[in-house]
Scaffold this motif. Structure first.
Motif, PDB file in Angstrom:
ATOM      1  N   VAL A  74       0.859  -1.182   0.000  1.00 29.23           N
ATOM      2  CA  VAL A  74       0.000   0.000   0.000  1.00 29.23           C
ATOM      3  C   VAL A  74       0.897   1.235   0.000  1.00 29.23           C
ATOM      4  CG1 VAL A  74      -1.793   1.283   1.215  1.00 29.23           C
ATOM      5  CG2 VAL A  74      -1.805  -1.229   1.253  1.00 29.23           C
ATOM      6  N   VAL A  75       0.673   2.126  -0.950  1.00 27.74           N
ATOM      7  CA  VAL A  75       1.458   3.347  -1.083  1.00 27.74           C
ATOM      8  C   VAL A  75       0.711   4.488  -0.402  1.00 27.74           C
ATOM      9  CG1 VAL A  75       2.471   4.997  -2.701  1.00 27.74           C
ATOM     10  CG2 VAL A  75       2.504   2.544  -3.226  1.00 27.74           C
ATOM     11  N   VAL A  76       1.435   5.262   0.407  1.00 24.47           N
ATOM     12  CA  VAL A  76       0.823   6.363   1.158  1.00 24.47           C
ATOM     13  C   VAL A  76       1.580   7.650   0.863  1.00 24.47           C
ATOM     14  CG1 VAL A  76       0.189   7.239   3.434  1.00 24.47           C
ATOM     15  CG2 VAL A  76       0.142   4.778   3.004  1.00 24.47           C
ATOM     16  N   ASP A  77       0.851   8.664   0.406  1.00 23.64           N
ATOM     17  CA  ASP A  77       1.441   9.964   0.125  1.00 23.64           C
ATOM     18  C   ASP A  77       1.324  10.850   1.354  1.00 23.64           C
ATOM     19  OD1 ASP A  77       2.321  12.385  -0.816  1.00 23.64           O
ATOM     20  OD2 ASP A  77       0.680  12.699  -2.227  1.00 23.64           O
ATOM     21  N   ALA A 118       2.374   6.121 -10.928  1.00 20.19           N
ATOM     22  CA  ALA A 118       3.370   5.059 -10.807  1.00 20.19           C
ATOM     23  C   ALA A 118       2.879   3.954  -9.880  1.00 20.19           C
ATOM     24  CB  ALA A 118       4.688   5.640 -10.286  1.00 20.19           C
ATOM     25  N   ALA A 119       2.233   4.330  -8.776  1.00 21.21           N
ATOM     26  CA  ALA A 119       1.743   3.331  -7.825  1.00 21.21           C
ATOM     27  C   ALA A 119       0.659   2.461  -8.444  1.00 21.21           C
ATOM     28  CB  ALA A 119       1.209   4.023  -6.571  1.00 21.21           C
ATOM     29  N   PHE A 120      -0.267   3.075  -9.174  1.00 20.41           N
ATOM     30  CA  PHE A 120      -1.322   2.303  -9.822  1.00 20.41           C
ATOM     31  C   PHE A 120      -0.740   1.345 -10.863  1.00 20.41           C
ATOM     32  CE2 PHE A 120      -4.713   5.812  -9.002  1.00 20.41           C
ATOM     33  CZ  PHE A 120      -4.878   5.335  -7.707  1.00 20.41           C
ATOM     34  N   CYS A 128      -0.647  -1.153  -6.944  1.00 16.42           N
ATOM     35  CA  CYS A 128      -0.696  -0.915  -5.497  1.00 16.42           C
ATOM     36  C   CYS A 128      -1.876  -0.043  -5.082  1.00 16.42           C
ATOM     37  CB  CYS A 128       0.588  -0.218  -5.041  1.00 16.42           C
ATOM     38  SG  CYS A 128       2.066  -1.220  -5.228  1.00 16.42           S
ATOM     39  N   PRO A 129      -2.578  -0.411  -4.018  1.00 19.65           N
ATOM     40  CA  PRO A 129      -3.560   0.494  -3.409  1.00 19.65           C
ATOM     41  C   PRO A 129      -2.857   1.770  -2.961  1.00 19.65           C
ATOM     42  CG  PRO A 129      -3.771  -1.732  -2.535  1.00 19.65           C
ATOM     43  CD  PRO A 129      -2.506  -1.715  -3.324  1.00 19.65           C
ATOM     44  N   TYR A 130      -3.632   2.850  -2.833  1.00 21.86           N
ATOM     45  CA  TYR A 130      -3.016   4.163  -2.623  1.00 21.86           C
ATOM     46  C   TYR A 130      -3.813   4.976  -1.614  1.00 21.86           C
ATOM     47  CZ  TYR A 130      -0.474   8.387  -4.162  1.00 21.86           C
ATOM     48  OH  TYR A 130       0.320   9.496  -4.230  1.00 21.86           O
ATOM     49  N   ALA A 140      -5.513  -2.711   2.311  1.00 19.69           N
ATOM     50  CA  ALA A 140      -5.031  -4.053   1.993  1.00 19.69           C
ATOM     51  C   ALA A 140      -6.194  -5.043   1.986  1.00 19.69           C
ATOM     52  CB  ALA A 140      -3.963  -4.485   2.996  1.00 19.69           C
ATOM     53  N   ARG A 141      -7.104  -4.876   2.936  1.00 21.44           N
ATOM     54  CA  ARG A 141      -8.278  -5.766   2.991  1.00 21.44           C
ATOM     55  C   ARG A 141      -9.200  -5.506   1.800  1.00 21.44           C
ATOM     56  NH1 ARG A 141     -10.590  -9.476   2.643  1.00 21.44           N
ATOM     57  NH2 ARG A 141     -12.297 -10.333   3.881  1.00 21.44           N
ATOM     58  N   ALA A 142      -9.377  -4.222   1.434  1.00 23.20           N
ATOM     59  CA  ALA A 142     -10.205  -3.894   0.277  1.00 23.20           C
ATOM     60  C   ALA A 142      -9.604  -4.488  -0.996  1.00 23.20           C
ATOM     61  CB  ALA A 142     -10.340  -2.382   0.150  1.00 23.20           C
ATOM     62  N   HIS A 143      -8.292  -4.428  -1.119  1.00 27.76           N
ATOM     63  CA  HIS A 143      -7.610  -5.008  -2.282  1.00 27.76           C
ATOM     64  C   HIS A 143      -7.820  -6.511  -2.332  1.00 27.76           C
ATOM     65  CE1 HIS A 143      -3.662  -5.342  -4.779  1.00 27.76           C
ATOM     66  NE2 HIS A 143      -4.704  -5.151  -5.560  1.00 27.76           N
TER      67      HIS A 143
END
Length: 388
Positions: free
Chosen positions: A136-139, A179-181, A185-187, A339-342
């Motif tokens: 999971v990527v977090v900005d 880039a994350a998508f 990766c979830p964001y 992560a659970r949603a993914h």
């Protein structure tokens, strides 16, 4: 999920929120801190079958070269968390620092397309090196200005053509989301920057099958507004004006001293109030940088309202809090939830996670109590179909 299967990749990995979240996850894992402030530990939320923190692996990008142990020492000196935690976890912080890479910033010798490719490659390498099921990527980078008007931001095909042609249509936060998508990766858009909210990126998230949540974490004054504003609406009291003064230090305060950057923040802070009350509300909203405050922030609000027979009344409140301490547990909550949603196969914005944000994606709901119920309903559904 099994231990070691979840990664947290920060954009802004050496910033105050990321350092506090990293240290906090390590402290909880080591039994050196409790889980106060973590919504994901409350029974009705944990019922969703969320991954634990024991195997969480952190990494990320940053433009700063200051090491995590040093950054943690600076925050401890400012009262964000105890010095004893930094000493006890210095080895783990140093190991986490080894997983932080220099940010790829477009410039004279680097196009946006190449910067996105390198960012994506770093995220993929992190996932593969540590055997992670998902990242999971977090900005948590500094707030940036709103997105400019550009047809390339409205359509994914046009965006790809612009990048291929060497144009740079994407704001920095949106380039990172792109880039994350592409890395699958979830964001989490924890800042009010444009991020993944552009139409072209919304389509990309759908095509890549990844969920995202945002934007602008709701940690302080706006949190109170989404509790108090419904009170006025429910009691049929007319709010005439709501004036807000915000004083903050740290990197966020310095970034918001730029009016262009502050435009994103003031828009996200003010949007929910009118939605809740159902009418425009007068009153200035100031954000002022006070370096001496460090990682702490103070907000003072004056609410003028009208009651029966036109009687004028006022309410005032002051909020003082430590920004990183309030934000870090929410970051850990969102990583576990996304992560659970993914794992459930969700894609695009998850409106039920609007509880955590000033400007929630995929929903117009701003009242905290209603957002809370929507989150609990999602957790109940996720708990019913959780994977073995």
């Amino acid at each position: 999920m099994t231990a070691g299967s979840l990664g947290l990749w920060f954009a802004g990995a050496r910033g105050s929120v990321a350092v506090t979240a990293t240290l906090g996850a390590l402290a909880v894992r080591a039994g050196l801190a409790d889980r106060t402030g973590m919504v994901s530990e409350l029974p009705p939320v944990a019922a969703a079958g969320l991954p634990g923190l024991d195997g969480l692996v952190t990494g990320g990008h940053d433009i700063s070269t200051a090491c995590l142990p040093k950054r943690a020492e600076e925050l401890a000196e400012g009262g964000v968390f105890p010095q004893a935690l930094v000493r006890a976890l210095s080895g783990e912080l140093a190991a986490a620092d080894e997983r932080i890479r220099p940010a790829h910033l477009p410039g004279e010798n680097l196009t946006q397309r190449e910067a996105a490719r390198r960012t994506e490659a770093d995220i993929r390498a992190f996932r593969e090196e540590h055997g992670l099921d998902r990242v999971v990527v977090v900005d948590v980078t500094s707030t940036s200005p709103p997105a400019p008007a550009d047809p390339a931001l409205e359509d994914l095909d046009r965006l790809q053509e612009a990048l291929d042609a060497g144009r740079s249509p994407l704001p920095g936060s949106s380039l990172y989301a792109y880039a994350a998508f592409r890395a699958g990766c979830p964001y989490v858009a924890f800042t009010p920057s444009p991020g993944p909210g552009l139409p072209a990126l919304a389509r990309l998230a759908q095509e890549q099958g990844v969920p995202w949540a945002g934007s602008d974490g709701k940690t302080g004054e706006t949190l109170l507004k989404t509790v108090l504003a419904p009170m006025f609406a429910m009691r049929a009291l007319r709010v005439r004006s709501w004036s807000s003064v915000n004083l903050l230090g740290g990197g966020d305060g310095e970034a918001l001293a730029d009016p262009a950057n502050a435009a994103s923040k003031t828009a996200s802070k003010g949007r929910g109030l009118e939605r809740i009350l159902g009418h425009p509300v007068q009153g200035p909203l100031h954000i002022d940088y006070v370096p001496d405050l460090g990682d702490w922030k103070t907000a003072w609000d004056l609410v003028s309202f009208e009651g029966f027979l036109g009687t004028r009344m006022t309410m005032q409140f002051t909020w003082e809090g430590c920004d990183s301490s309030l934000a870090a547990p929410l970051v850990l909550d969102l990583v576990r939830l996304l992560a659970r949603a993914h794992a459930r196969g969700e894609r695009g914005p998850v409106p039920e996670f609007g509880f955590f944000f000033k400007d929630p994606a995929g929903t117009d709901t701003h009242e905290l109590s209603q957002q809370w119920q929507e989150l609990l309903d999602w957790c109940a559904r996720a708990g019913e179909d959780k994977a073995p």
